[in-house]
Design an enzyme around this catalytic site. Structure first.
Site, PDB file in Angstrom:
ATOM      1  N   ASP A  65      33.145  23.054  37.889  1.00 45.32           N
ATOM      2  CA  ASP A  65      32.891  22.965  36.442  1.00 45.32           C
ATOM      3  C   ASP A  65      31.666  23.783  36.044  1.00 45.32           C
ATOM      4  O   ASP A  65      30.760  23.289  35.351  1.00 45.32           O
ATOM      5  CB  ASP A  65      32.680  21.503  36.029  1.00 45.32           C
ATOM      6  CG  ASP A  65      33.753  20.576  36.563  1.00 45.32           C
ATOM      7  OD1 ASP A  65      34.923  20.998  36.616  1.00 45.32           O
ATOM      8  OD2 ASP A  65      33.421  19.431  36.923  1.00 45.32           O
ATOM      9  N   GLU A 241      41.574  19.562  29.129  1.00 48.21           N
ATOM     10  CA  GLU A 241      40.146  19.281  29.279  1.00 48.21           C
ATOM     11  C   GLU A 241      39.390  20.585  29.469  1.00 48.21           C
ATOM     12  O   GLU A 241      39.976  21.664  29.550  1.00 48.21           O
ATOM     13  CB  GLU A 241      39.916  18.349  30.476  1.00 48.21           C
ATOM     14  CG  GLU A 241      40.316  18.947  31.819  1.00 48.21           C
ATOM     15  CD  GLU A 241      40.121  17.992  32.983  1.00 48.21           C
ATOM     16  OE1 GLU A 241      39.983  16.770  32.758  1.00 48.21           O
ATOM     17  OE2 GLU A 241      40.115  18.462  34.144  1.00 48.21           O
TER      18      GLU A 241
END
Length: 392
Positions: A65, A241
């Site tokens: 991420d 997401e």
């Protein structure tokens, strides 16, 4: 996002729960302690005229991420999910490749009990109104899947100094699983985009957008931009997401990630005209096919949770994302620590839309690390310095 961290996004003229099963070990992997650092490559200044420097891949190992910002002070700032899910880390360098060997500081650690005590995920650092803000996901130590969005603030010009103040939870319309917040400005208005489960919906997370009253408060209303609907968004889990936004060529492009966090993880794309009302969902169009996927030829799997930055030349857009170097995973993908930060040039098609290409193969520099093999979820916790020194 914008070409400098505290500049607004402006279009040029001519990104039950989504991350699912309980972490089985106390520490997912020993990232920095176990593997030597990637040697930094030549800076952009030494590259051929008009050409960006080659990028080392993987750039930062065992950091998922990823979020990289190029600030007006000339530094690239890097943060990402540590596989132990217990802290927020920060690096900086004057070059992208320098982030590989930059010292890593721990700027915040999870609470021992209560809120922000588990699953510290997907931090992003943004410059808003002359202060630094970190958006991240966390859960109470006693209810590790009650994940929500939280905000830290630091008023010091140097984010490695000063005090990171906990500004609290970003309150949305529901107290449900929510994560992966990103913020951007467009034509003077600041927005927050995030992923959240909507009560009564047959999915894990959808993408949402709202205007902001301040860096930790939504102005409302909040609108749903995208929900998992295509087959490629629903493999393993029905997930949208990890949104990120880039504005170019009279449009805003919002990338996002879909499906389970294994080799099926991939990226989708939403598009809106720069002149349109961003808060009207009808103005956004959605690509019916993924724009960035696993690739057997280059040996990269599960690319996603991206952001955008720019090369030191100030013109070349750069795609930042994570991926694994293998397809088969033992057990829950969340327990596998080998999602590595990667970077590559982002192209543009003749019609002005982004050309993501495929996840590039490992470089010889990054490959030196790869030959050390994958890390096990049983490996001890990573070592990290709190010194706040810069590298690159």
């Amino acid at each position: 996002m914008s070409r400098a961290d505290d500049q607004p996004v402006q279009p040029a003229q001519p990104a039950a729960p989504g991350r699912r099963l309980l972490l089985k070990g106390a520490a997912a992997a020993g990232a920095l302690a176990a593997v030597p650092a990637v040697p930094a490559l030549a800076s952009a200044a030494s590259a051929a005229p008009g050409k960006p420097a080659p990028y080392a891949n993987p750039l930062v190992r065992n950091r998922a991420d990823p979020h990289i910002r190029r600030h007006t002070d000339g530094f690239y700032y890097f943060t990402a999910t540590a596989p132990e899910y217990d802290r927020i880390i920060l690096r900086r360098s004057r070059t992208l490749n320098g982030l590989a060997t930059a010292h890593e500081s721990v700027v915040w650690r999870k609470h021992a009990t209560g809120d922000m005590g588990a699953h510290i995920w997907a931090p992003e650092m943004h410059r808003v109104g002359g202060k630094w803000y970190i958006y991240f996901a966390a859960a109470p130590a006693e209810r590790v899947w009650d994940i929500r969005i939280w905000v830290l603030e630091n008023s010091h010009p140097n984010p490695f100094r000063g005090t990171w103040v906990e500004r609290g939870q970003v309150k949305t319309a529901w107290e449900t699983f929510s994560l992966d917040a990103t913020t951007f400005t467009h034509r003077g208005t600041r927005y927050l985009a995030w992923a959240q489960y909507e009560p009564g919906m047959d999915n894990n997370t959808a993408l949402w957008l709202s205007e902001m009253a301040n860096p930790w408060t939504l102005k409302g209303p909040q609108i749903r931009l995208s929900t998992p609907e295509y087959d490629w968004e629903c493999v393993g889990f029905k997930v949208n997401e990890g949104a990120s936004v880039i504005a170019r060529n009279g449009r805003l492009f919002m990338t996002y990630s879909a499906s389970a966090t294994d080799a099926n993880y991939c990226m989708g794309l939403l598009t809106v005209d720069a002149d349109a009302d961003l808060m009207d969902p009808a103005n956004w169009s959605k690509s019916p096919t993924p724009v960035f996927t696993s690739n057997d030829t280059t040996g990269q799997y599960g690319p996603g949770h991206n952001c955008f930055t720019v090369d030191r030349d100030g013109r070349t857009d750069v795609l930042v994302y994570h991926a694994r170097q293998y397809k088969e995973i033992d057990g829950d993908p969340l327990n596998d620590p080998n999602r590595h930060t990667r970077v590559q040039q982002l192209g543009w098609k003749a019609d002005g839309t982004p050309d993501f290409g495929v996840p590039v193969a490992d470089t010889a520099w990054g490959g030196r690390q790869a030959r050390h093999g994958r890390l096990s979820s049983a490996t001890g916790p990573a070592s990290a310095t709190d010194a706040g020194r810069s590298g690159g």
